[in-house]
Design a protein around this motif. Structure first.
Motif, mmCIF file in Angstrom:
data_model
loop_
_atom_site.group_PDB
_atom_site.id
_atom_site.type_symbol
_atom_site.label_atom_id
_atom_site.label_comp_id
_atom_site.label_asym_id
_atom_site.label_seq_id
_atom_site.Cartn_x
_atom_site.Cartn_y
_atom_site.Cartn_z
ATOM 1 N N ARG A 16 0.832 -1.206 0.000
ATOM 2 C CA ARG A 16 0.000 0.000 0.000
ATOM 3 C C ARG A 16 0.869 1.260 0.000
ATOM 4 N N LEU A 19 2.410 1.662 -3.472
ATOM 5 C CA LEU A 19 1.411 2.148 -4.427
ATOM 6 C C LEU A 19 1.213 3.650 -4.305
ATOM 7 N N HIS A 60 3.051 4.964 -9.431
ATOM 8 C CA HIS A 60 2.345 3.709 -9.715
ATOM 9 C C HIS A 60 0.865 3.979 -9.967
ATOM 10 N N SER A 62 -0.922 1.027 -10.451
ATOM 11 C CA SER A 62 -1.317 -0.158 -9.686
ATOM 12 C C SER A 62 -0.047 -0.823 -9.170
ATOM 13 N N PHE A 63 -0.194 -1.512 -8.047
ATOM 14 C CA PHE A 63 0.942 -2.182 -7.416
ATOM 15 C C PHE A 63 0.370 -3.302 -6.559
ATOM 16 N N ASP A 64 0.631 -4.545 -6.944
ATOM 17 C CA ASP A 64 0.100 -5.702 -6.230
ATOM 18 C C ASP A 64 1.225 -6.577 -5.717
ATOM 19 N N GLN A 85 3.025 -4.447 -11.373
ATOM 20 C CA GLN A 85 2.853 -3.000 -11.312
ATOM 21 C C GLN A 85 2.561 -2.417 -12.679
ATOM 22 N N SER A 87 3.372 1.269 -13.887
ATOM 23 C CA SER A 87 4.125 2.384 -13.318
ATOM 24 C C SER A 87 4.840 3.177 -14.397
#
Length: 127
Positions: A16, A19, A60, A62-64, A85, A87
């Motif tokens: 988190r 991100l 980013h 998205s970043f998982d 990601q 990014s």
């Protein structure tokens, strides 16, 4: 120190913060001597890791952090997982999937990330 749920929660907080580019949260999660090996072999210390965000160079969409396996060794742990990601870094697309090894230590009663190593994955693995 605690159970594996603590380490799973740590991983979620880390992802988190990455991100959001939340350098305050990241600074608290990293050890003072943190170092990271990037997917092309470069090494960043804590200051340089955080600077990517403070400078605005890394953003980013998205970043998982998923498919995580945790192995504990007393006050140390290794987390192996997949970072995906979307990014931008210095205006360039750096989307990708990376196998990550995280090296964690229990410092001052809390888990902290002491180091990590990223390796690019050519094809995203199944979930």
């Amino acid at each position: 120190m605690g159970d594996d749920q603590e380490l799973a929660d740590f991983g979620r907080r880390w992802a988190r913060a990455e991100l959001k580019g939340d350098t305050e949260a990241l600074a608290a999660l990293l050890t003072s001597d943190f170092s990271a090996v990037g997917p092309r072999g470069f090494v960043l210390d804590k200051e340089k890791w955080l600077e990517r965000y403070t400078s605005g160079a890394l953003v980013h969409d998205s970043f998982d952090w998923e498919n995580v396996e945790i192995r504990r060794y007393g006050d140390a742990a290794v987390a192996l997982g997949v970072q995906s990601q979307q990014s931008i870094y210095e205006g360039r697309d750096v989307d990708g999937h990376f196998r990550i090894s995280q090296f964690l230590t229990a410092a001052d009663g809390q888990w902290r990330l002491a180091g990590l190593h990223l390796s690019a994955i050519a094809v995203r693995p199944p979930a």
